[in-house]
Design an enzyme around this catalytic site. Structure first.
Site, mmCIF file in Angstrom:
data_model
loop_
_atom_site.group_PDB
_atom_site.id
_atom_site.type_symbol
_atom_site.label_atom_id
_atom_site.label_comp_id
_atom_site.label_asym_id
_atom_site.label_seq_id
_atom_site.Cartn_x
_atom_site.Cartn_y
_atom_site.Cartn_z
ATOM 1 N N SER A 78 0.875 -1.174 0.000
ATOM 2 C CA SER A 78 0.000 0.000 0.000
ATOM 3 C C SER A 78 0.905 1.213 0.000
ATOM 4 O O SER A 78 2.087 1.141 0.336
ATOM 5 C CB SER A 78 -0.855 0.006 1.279
ATOM 6 O OG SER A 78 -1.467 1.267 1.471
ATOM 7 N N TYR A 113 -1.975 -1.304 10.368
ATOM 8 C CA TYR A 113 -1.947 -1.400 8.902
ATOM 9 C C TYR A 113 -0.617 -0.855 8.367
ATOM 10 O O TYR A 113 0.039 -1.486 7.541
ATOM 11 C CB TYR A 113 -3.133 -0.616 8.329
ATOM 12 C CG TYR A 113 -3.383 -0.814 6.856
ATOM 13 C CD1 TYR A 113 -4.131 -1.898 6.395
ATOM 14 C CD2 TYR A 113 -2.898 0.093 5.913
ATOM 15 C CE1 TYR A 113 -4.381 -2.073 5.038
ATOM 16 C CE2 TYR A 113 -3.140 -0.074 4.559
ATOM 17 C CZ TYR A 113 -3.887 -1.155 4.125
ATOM 18 O OH TYR A 113 -4.136 -1.322 2.776
HETATM 19 P P1 NAD Z 1 -11.256 -6.589 -0.195
HETATM 20 O O1 NAD Z 1 -11.859 -6.435 1.163
HETATM 21 O O2 NAD Z 1 -12.095 -6.380 -1.400
HETATM 22 O O3 NAD Z 1 -10.578 -8.029 -0.316
HETATM 23 C C1 NAD Z 1 -9.818 -8.601 0.726
HETATM 24 C C2 NAD Z 1 -9.646 -10.087 0.462
HETATM 25 O O4 NAD Z 1 -8.895 -10.641 1.567
HETATM 26 C C3 NAD Z 1 -10.981 -10.853 0.407
HETATM 27 O O5 NAD Z 1 -10.909 -11.854 -0.593
HETATM 28 C C4 NAD Z 1 -11.057 -11.486 1.782
HETATM 29 O O6 NAD Z 1 -11.828 -12.679 1.822
HETATM 30 C C5 NAD Z 1 -9.592 -11.784 2.045
HETATM 31 N N1 NAD Z 1 -9.342 -12.016 3.471
HETATM 32 C C6 NAD Z 1 -9.602 -11.195 4.514
HETATM 33 N N2 NAD Z 1 -9.313 -11.825 5.670
HETATM 34 C C7 NAD Z 1 -8.861 -13.064 5.354
HETATM 35 C C8 NAD Z 1 -8.421 -14.185 6.098
HETATM 36 N N3 NAD Z 1 -8.396 -14.177 7.439
HETATM 37 N N4 NAD Z 1 -8.047 -15.301 5.439
HETATM 38 C C9 NAD Z 1 -8.109 -15.364 4.089
HETATM 39 N N5 NAD Z 1 -8.507 -14.322 3.321
HETATM 40 C C10 NAD Z 1 -8.882 -13.191 3.952
HETATM 41 O O7 NAD Z 1 -10.009 -5.598 -0.173
HETATM 42 P P2 NAD Z 1 -9.044 -5.005 -1.318
HETATM 43 O O8 NAD Z 1 -9.168 -3.546 -1.267
HETATM 44 O O9 NAD Z 1 -9.179 -5.723 -2.607
HETATM 45 O O10 NAD Z 1 -7.627 -5.325 -0.654
HETATM 46 C C11 NAD Z 1 -6.671 -6.196 -1.204
HETATM 47 C C12 NAD Z 1 -5.292 -5.756 -0.763
HETATM 48 O O11 NAD Z 1 -5.002 -4.470 -1.295
HETATM 49 C C13 NAD Z 1 -5.127 -5.639 0.755
HETATM 50 O O12 NAD Z 1 -3.872 -6.154 1.144
HETATM 51 C C14 NAD Z 1 -5.186 -4.150 0.985
HETATM 52 O O13 NAD Z 1 -4.491 -3.764 2.147
HETATM 53 C C15 NAD Z 1 -4.526 -3.647 -0.268
HETATM 54 N N6 NAD Z 1 -4.802 -2.251 -0.588
HETATM 55 C C16 NAD Z 1 -6.078 -1.829 -0.850
HETATM 56 C C17 NAD Z 1 -6.303 -0.494 -1.138
HETATM 57 C C18 NAD Z 1 -7.661 0.053 -1.437
HETATM 58 O O14 NAD Z 1 -7.811 1.285 -1.527
HETATM 59 N N7 NAD Z 1 -8.687 -0.756 -1.624
HETATM 60 C C19 NAD Z 1 -5.223 0.403 -1.156
HETATM 61 C C20 NAD Z 1 -3.941 -0.067 -0.900
HETATM 62 C C21 NAD Z 1 -3.753 -1.395 -0.616
#
Ligand code: NAD
Length: 267
Positions: free
Chosen positions: A145, A158
């Site tokens: 991130s 985080y």
């Molecule tokens: P999301 O909530 O859409 O997806 C998260 C995924 O992680 C889901 O498939 C969920 O089932 C899985 N997950 C959560 N807890 C779990 C567990 N205990 N065991 C197995 N799987 C688990 O979120 P996203 O935004 O797609 O995030 C994906 C990645 O991108 C994350 O690492 C997040 O920190 C990172 N990220 C997101 C953003 C944003 O703005 N959305 C920005 C920077 C980084």
């Protein structure tokens, strides 16, 4: 660039039942890979993710169940995937968020965020990297991130986890830098560092900024705080870079932490 350059390869994308992970699984599938998906969700959500990955072109697709808070479940998942087909591409994407001031952060949220957003990547990389080195080709793409590069208030676990992920990825990049050859593609380890991406993960933060207005008001307020482009990325935008990192010609792109953040970290 939509050729099937990953035909014959196998990939695991953690947290691929939703958001960025699902988009990456679909992008890899379109390049012909066999995709192991993982993530929480009910049977309908998991089936929907699998069929979307198959429709995108996956040579094969299976869901491997593991709660990534539990190292024993991760070990069992990695063994099951290896028995299915040894891993060439590992995308550590699963992540959760909880915002609160450090003094108010529930300790169990700290533990869960560190376990899912950081430790799970240690366990999967530890299992997958030696085989990649033996075969001369491997790609680890860790979804960090912008918070792996700079801090924000109310995100102690985080930010700690994402800085840790960036640091651990650099160590692994160094340790495996000389594996394989330019022709085989080598073994690379990189982080992608997104700013705001349109997924369910950030909805509570949009909601918190609505101030009685619309969702769009909440989005505008969120972007206005930190992301100068004033537009969110789509999950597919992040997936396009993850896919490129898997190409042979990316063999010397390793140890990098690549922002996709609308100039957030340029400030
Ligand atoms: P999301 O909530 O859409 O997806 C998260 C995924 O992680 C889901 O498939 C969920 O089932 C899985 N997950 C959560 N807890 C779990 C567990 N205990 N065991 C197995 N799987 C688990 O979120 P996203 O935004 O797609 O995030 C994906 C990645 O991108 C994350 O690492 C997040 O920190 C990172 N990220 C997101 C953003 C944003 O703005 N959305 C920005 C920077 C980084």
């Amino acid at each position: 660039m939509n050729d099937r350059f990953l035909e014959g390869r196998t990939a695991l994308v953690t947290g691929s039942t939703s958001g960025i992970g699902l988009a990456i699984a679909r992008a890899l599938a379109a390049a012909g890979v066999r995709v192991a998906i993982n993530g929480l969700g009910d049977a309908a959500q998991i089936d929907a993710a699998l069929s979307s990955v198959r429709t995108a072109g996956a040579a094969d697709a299976r869901h491997f169940d593991a709660d990534l808070r539990d190292p024993a479940q991760i070990a069992a998942m990695m063994q099951a995937i290896d028995a299915w087909s040894p891993l060439d591409v590992l995308v550590n994407n699963a992540g959760i968020q909880h915002t609160a001031a450090l003094a108010d952060m529930p300790p169990e949220r700290w533990d869960a965020i560190l376990a899912i957003n950081l430790s799970s990547a240690f366990h999967t990389m530890r299992a997958a990297l030696p085989g990649m080195a033996t075969r001369g080709f491997g790609r680890v793409v860790n979804i960090a991130s912008v918070h792996g590069l700079v801090a924000s208030v109310q995100k102690a676990p985080y930010v700690a986890a994402k800085f840790g992920l960036v640091g651990m990825s650099k160590v692994a990049a160094l340790e495996y830098a000389a594996s394989g050859t330019r022709d085989s593609g080598g073994v690379t380890v990189n982080c992608i560092c997104p700013g705001w991406v349109e997924t369910p993960l950030i909805e509570p933060q949009i909601e918190a900024r609505r101030a009685g207005g619309s969702r769009e008001d909440g989005v505008r307020a969120l972007l206005g705080e930190k992301q100068p482009s004033l537009r969110m990325s789509l999950p597919e935008d992040i997936a396009a870079l993850a896919l490129w990192l898997c190409r042979r010609e990316a063999h010397n792109m390793t140890g990098a932490a690549l922002p996709i953040d609308g100039a957030w970290t340029a400030q």
